[in-house]
Write a protein that holds these residues in place. Sequence first.
Motif, PDB file in Angstrom:
ATOM      1  N   ALA A 191     -10.373 -19.068   3.141  1.00  0.00           N
ATOM      2  CA  ALA A 191      -9.654 -18.638   4.344  1.00  0.00           C
ATOM      3  C   ALA A 191      -8.138 -18.751   4.130  1.00  0.00           C
ATOM      4  O   ALA A 191      -7.375 -17.874   4.532  1.00  0.00           O
ATOM      5  N   CYS A 192      -7.722 -19.839   3.480  1.00  0.00           N
ATOM      6  CA  CYS A 192      -6.294 -20.033   3.190  1.00  0.00           C
ATOM      7  C   CYS A 192      -5.792 -18.915   2.290  1.00  0.00           C
ATOM      8  O   CYS A 192      -4.741 -18.320   2.540  1.00  0.00           O
ATOM      9  N   HIS A 193      -6.553 -18.627   1.238  1.00  0.00           N
ATOM     10  CA  HIS A 193      -6.175 -17.580   0.292  1.00  0.00           C
ATOM     11  C   HIS A 193      -6.089 -16.226   0.988  1.00  0.00           C
ATOM     12  O   HIS A 193      -5.205 -15.412   0.687  1.00  0.00           O
ATOM     13  N   ALA A 194      -7.010 -15.993   1.935  1.00  0.00           N
ATOM     14  CA  ALA A 194      -7.030 -14.718   2.654  1.00  0.00           C
ATOM     15  C   ALA A 194      -5.725 -14.499   3.420  1.00  0.00           C
ATOM     16  O   ALA A 194      -5.238 -13.369   3.552  1.00  0.00           O
ATOM     17  N   ILE A 212      -4.375 -14.905  14.363  1.00  0.00           N
ATOM     18  CA  ILE A 212      -5.163 -14.829  13.125  1.00  0.00           C
ATOM     19  C   ILE A 212      -6.076 -16.032  13.003  1.00  0.00           C
ATOM     20  O   ILE A 212      -7.243 -15.913  12.607  1.00  0.00           O
ATOM     21  N   THR A 213      -5.567 -17.219  13.359  1.00  0.00           N
ATOM     22  CA  THR A 213      -6.393 -18.426  13.278  1.00  0.00           C
ATOM     23  C   THR A 213      -7.623 -18.293  14.174  1.00  0.00           C
ATOM     24  O   THR A 213      -8.741 -18.611  13.763  1.00  0.00           O
ATOM     25  N   GLU A 214      -7.421 -17.808  15.380  1.00  0.00           N
ATOM     26  CA  GLU A 214      -8.546 -17.655  16.307  1.00  0.00           C
ATOM     27  C   GLU A 214      -9.557 -16.630  15.783  1.00  0.00           C
ATOM     28  O   GLU A 214     -10.772 -16.838  15.874  1.00  0.00           O
ATOM     29  N   LYS A 215      -9.051 -15.548  15.222  1.00  0.00           N
ATOM     30  CA  LYS A 215      -9.959 -14.520  14.681  1.00  0.00           C
ATOM     31  C   LYS A 215     -10.728 -15.064  13.480  1.00  0.00           C
ATOM     32  O   LYS A 215     -11.908 -14.801  13.320  1.00  0.00           O
ATOM     33  N   MET A 216     -10.054 -15.818  12.636  1.00  0.00           N
ATOM     34  CA  MET A 216     -10.736 -16.425  11.487  1.00  0.00           C
ATOM     35  C   MET A 216     -11.839 -17.355  11.981  1.00  0.00           C
ATOM     36  O   MET A 216     -12.949 -17.382  11.454  1.00  0.00           O
ATOM     37  N   GLY A 217     -11.522 -18.121  13.020  1.00  0.00           N
ATOM     38  CA  GLY A 217     -12.523 -19.025  13.594  1.00  0.00           C
ATOM     39  C   GLY A 217     -13.695 -18.248  14.180  1.00  0.00           C
ATOM     40  O   GLY A 217     -14.856 -18.617  13.980  1.00  0.00           O
ATOM     41  N   ALA A 218     -13.384 -17.157  14.874  1.00  0.00           N
ATOM     42  CA  ALA A 218     -14.447 -16.346  15.471  1.00  0.00           C
ATOM     43  C   ALA A 218     -15.349 -15.758  14.387  1.00  0.00           C
ATOM     44  O   ALA A 218     -16.575 -15.735  14.519  1.00  0.00           O
ATOM     45  N   ALA A 264     -14.134 -24.518   9.644  1.00  0.00           N
ATOM     46  CA  ALA A 264     -13.774 -24.399   8.223  1.00  0.00           C
ATOM     47  C   ALA A 264     -12.782 -23.256   8.026  1.00  0.00           C
ATOM     48  O   ALA A 264     -11.800 -23.385   7.291  1.00  0.00           O
ATOM     49  N   CYS A 265     -13.043 -22.137   8.696  1.00  0.00           N
ATOM     50  CA  CYS A 265     -12.143 -20.982   8.581  1.00  0.00           C
ATOM     51  C   CYS A 265     -10.799 -21.262   9.256  1.00  0.00           C
ATOM     52  O   CYS A 265      -9.743 -20.901   8.739  1.00  0.00           O
ATOM     53  N   GLU A 266     -10.828 -21.898  10.410  1.00  0.00           N
ATOM     54  CA  GLU A 266      -9.578 -22.193  11.129  1.00  0.00           C
ATOM     55  C   GLU A 266      -8.717 -23.180  10.343  1.00  0.00           C
ATOM     56  O   GLU A 266      -7.499 -23.047  10.283  1.00  0.00           O
ATOM     57  N   ILE A 267      -9.370 -24.161   9.742  1.00  0.00           N
ATOM     58  CA  ILE A 267      -8.650 -25.145   8.930  1.00  0.00           C
ATOM     59  C   ILE A 267      -7.922 -24.443   7.785  1.00  0.00           C
ATOM     60  O   ILE A 267      -6.760 -24.737   7.497  1.00  0.00           O
ATOM     61  N   GLY A 268      -8.619 -23.529   7.138  1.00  0.00           N
ATOM     62  CA  GLY A 268      -7.998 -22.794   6.041  1.00  0.00           C
ATOM     63  C   GLY A 268      -6.831 -21.945   6.519  1.00  0.00           C
ATOM     64  O   GLY A 268      -5.763 -21.910   5.899  1.00  0.00           O
ATOM     65  N   ALA A 269      -7.028 -21.260   7.644  1.00  0.00           N
ATOM     66  CA  ALA A 269      -5.979 -20.384   8.180  1.00  0.00           C
ATOM     67  C   ALA A 269      -4.747 -21.202   8.566  1.00  0.00           C
ATOM     68  O   ALA A 269      -3.612 -20.823   8.252  1.00  0.00           O
ATOM     69  N   ALA A 309     -10.440  -6.261  12.151  1.00  0.00           N
ATOM     70  CA  ALA A 309      -9.211  -6.604  12.871  1.00  0.00           C
ATOM     71  C   ALA A 309      -8.319  -7.492  12.006  1.00  0.00           C
ATOM     72  O   ALA A 309      -7.092  -7.346  11.991  1.00  0.00           O
ATOM     73  N   LEU A 310      -8.918  -8.416  11.259  1.00  0.00           N
ATOM     74  CA  LEU A 310      -8.141  -9.291  10.371  1.00  0.00           C
ATOM     75  C   LEU A 310      -7.488  -8.474   9.265  1.00  0.00           C
ATOM     76  O   LEU A 310      -6.329  -8.696   8.915  1.00  0.00           O
ATOM     77  N   MET A 311      -8.226  -7.500   8.723  1.00  0.00           N
ATOM     78  CA  MET A 311      -7.679  -6.668   7.654  1.00  0.00           C
ATOM     79  C   MET A 311      -6.466  -5.888   8.149  1.00  0.00           C
ATOM     80  O   MET A 311      -5.469  -5.759   7.449  1.00  0.00           O
ATOM     81  N   LYS A 312      -6.556  -5.417   9.388  1.00  0.00           N
ATOM     82  CA  LYS A 312      -5.423  -4.686   9.999  1.00  0.00           C
ATOM     83  C   LYS A 312      -4.206  -5.579  10.132  1.00  0.00           C
ATOM     84  O   LYS A 312      -3.069  -5.104  10.116  1.00  0.00           O
ATOM     85  N   SER A 313      -4.444  -6.888  10.277  1.00  0.00           N
ATOM     86  CA  SER A 313      -3.334  -7.842  10.411  1.00  0.00           C
ATOM     87  C   SER A 313      -2.802  -8.297   9.066  1.00  0.00           C
ATOM     88  O   SER A 313      -1.976  -9.202   9.001  1.00  0.00           O
ATOM     89  N   GLY A 314      -3.346  -7.717   7.983  1.00  0.00           N
ATOM     90  CA  GLY A 314      -2.832  -8.039   6.656  1.00  0.00           C
ATOM     91  C   GLY A 314      -3.553  -9.163   5.953  1.00  0.00           C
ATOM     92  O   GLY A 314      -3.105  -9.645   4.916  1.00  0.00           O
TER      93      GLY A 314
END
Lengths: 76, 323
Positions: free
Chosen positions: B66-69, B207-213, B193-198, B307-312
């Motif tokens: 998630a961090c790398h993303a 972005i953090t919320e979307k990663m978590g979702a 786990a995803c939110e922690i990485g973000a 949606a995440l991809m659209k945000s880069g």
Amino acid sequence: MKSQGLKELVSNIYRDETTKESFISNPHSFISRYKLTTREKKAVLSAHANFGLTASNSTQLEAALIERDIWFTPQS
Amino acid sequence: MKSNPGCLKWVQEQSGFLIEEITNSLSPLLDNAGFYNVIQEILSATKRATGTANTQPPWHLLPLIACHAVCGGCKKALPAAASRMLLLAAADIFDDLEDADSMNTFSVKYGTAVTINAATTLIFLAEKTAARLKNRHLSGENALKIIELLNSTYIDACSGQHLDLTLKLNKDISEEDYLNTISLKSGSQIEYACEIGALSAGANKNITEKMGAFGHEIGMITQIANDIRGIIIGNDIINRKPTLPVIFAYTQKVAGYKQLGSFFKERNHETCSPSMIRDILFSAGAIQYSLVIIEEYKQSAHDILAALMKSGVRTERLGLFLK
């Protein structure tokens, strides 16, 4: 909350062979008779496309649920 | 042949960094060799902390992925990822103690007292490890949010475990009961786990919320798929777990639902065997229904990924968790 329409659709498909055949012969027409969201309709059709109508001891289903080695092998 | 954004080499490399971070976190125990070795033994079990190098999907690397993303690098998420693995190891040990019926557990080898002491220590080692976020130049605000999420990881796991242990097939049971249980037990674990990485990458709130979702949805998918496997293999039937297929069949009053209720509530093998229960569930469409629900969560996860991809955000490796 998952809609009752979705539950009824699946229950009805499996209720008897005639209804099952009706779904298989024209899934889009069949599901149009039920109050489903767009996402639910897509999900029903995807599950059918991926797994058919699952029966007991379905080897196709078992194979699909096994975690595949997609992380360590090149993708085709 | 397309290049593989997963790839064994990348996973093993990142796993190596994570194992190194976890090993460093054990430094407070270095003066007590016996205890250090006990903790190492716990952590090196397969799929737990330092035993994860070849695990796939590489759930242990999700914070790093998630961090790398978000930022193109993984190392900022190492303390958070290591802390999470220590907490999960502790939860795993306590889970074995609660189950109390497995012969291949740490507590059988070392006894309950040593086991509880070791698991307790893992929790506080996790807290100390999280404090090392300061060495990765995160903002104070993000570091605190990460620590909060790490604690929520453990609390929600315990909360979900409680619901799982107490969920019974009765007239009041609903699909929502099951979904709430697995949301806490499984969905929240992957969500955090995803939110922690973000957050480690410095992602903004959106972005953090979307990663978590996204994480939540794949956590739900994984648990429902596990529960379907539990029906096919039969262990969840023998253990009377009221999972989604069982709840569907019972609440929809399908053919055979009375035998289902009798089997689950009264532990009655006389009227129905586990294989007959499996047949009832398949014949009633309970497994099919569960597969449809999985497809719904997959669609949701795909929408979030788009949606995440659209945000880069680089979503290639995250997408592999959906395959």
